[in-house]
Design a protein around this motif. Sequence first.
Motif, short mmCIF file in Angstrom:
data_model
loop_
_atom_site.label_atom_id
_atom_site.label_comp_id
_atom_site.label_asym_id
_atom_site.label_seq_id
_atom_site.Cartn_x
_atom_site.Cartn_y
_atom_site.Cartn_z
N THR A 99 0.87 -1.60 -0.38
CA THR A 99 -0.09 0.12 0.22
C THR A 99 1.39 0.98 0.06
OG1 THR A 99 -1.56 -0.88 1.30
CG2 THR A 99 -1.60 1.24 1.12
N GLN A 116 0.36 5.62 0.70
CA GLN A 116 -0.15 6.26 0.58
C GLN A 116 0.10 7.80 -0.64
OE1 GLN A 116 -2.43 6.73 3.28
NE2 GLN A 116 -3.02 9.00 2.42
N THR A 123 -5.35 6.20 -1.67
CA THR A 123 -4.36 5.09 -1.13
C THR A 123 -4.16 4.50 -2.99
OG1 THR A 123 -5.31 3.57 -0.06
CG2 THR A 123 -4.18 4.65 1.23
N ARG A 124 -2.92 3.49 -2.59
CA ARG A 124 -3.02 3.15 -4.46
C ARG A 124 -1.98 1.46 -3.86
NH1 ARG A 124 -2.51 5.88 -9.64
NH2 ARG A 124 -2.94 8.31 -8.68
N ASN A 125 -2.79 0.39 -4.28
CA ASN A 125 -2.33 -1.06 -3.87
C ASN A 125 -1.38 -1.74 -5.23
OD1 ASN A 125 -4.74 -0.77 -2.06
ND2 ASN A 125 -3.50 -1.53 -1.02
N THR A 142 -4.98 -1.60 -7.77
CA THR A 142 -6.01 -0.31 -7.54
C THR A 142 -5.94 1.21 -6.75
OG1 THR A 142 -5.55 -1.42 -4.90
CG2 THR A 142 -7.39 -2.55 -6.80
N TYR A 143 -6.76 1.34 -6.68
CA TYR A 143 -6.88 3.15 -5.65
C TYR A 143 -7.95 3.33 -5.57
CZ TYR A 143 -7.04 8.07 -5.94
OH TYR A 143 -7.82 9.33 -5.50
#
Length: 133
Positions: free
Chosen positions: A59, A61, A67-69, A79-80
């Motif tokens: 993850t 920040q 947050t983005r994964n 993902t976002y």
Amino acid sequence: MTLQGGCYCGRIRYEVSGELFNRTNCHCSICRRTSGAPFVTWFTVKRPNFRWLQGEPATLQSSSKATRNFCHACGTPLTYMHVNFVGEIDVTTCSLDAPAEVAPLDHVRTSSRLPWVKLADGLPEYPEARTHA
Ligand SMILES: [Zn+2]
Ligand SMILES: [Zn+2]
């Protein structure tokens, strides 16, 4: 409709179902830098319609509200999530196993578009619109 996707190295897998909306190309500078690409294609699903199948994503920040994964091993952006849209999750279209089935429908944040990106797909362009900042 149920679709699956994952990262380049295969450690992380996910599944989405239900309606895919906000199908867009985002030209913002944070999408650009976190992907190393001139823009990033996304779609959105309701949060309950997304689940991780395998692996534990890292993850980031990426701003005060987002947050983005991504895969910690191969770096694929996956993902976002944004605090103003807690019921939704954005997914990178090109991490799908079959991205050809989920064409983007517009361009957003084109105020940040690189001058050498020449759009000729005829899709609507929005200078700001929904952010991936
Ligand atoms: Zn990976
Ligand atoms: Zn963006």
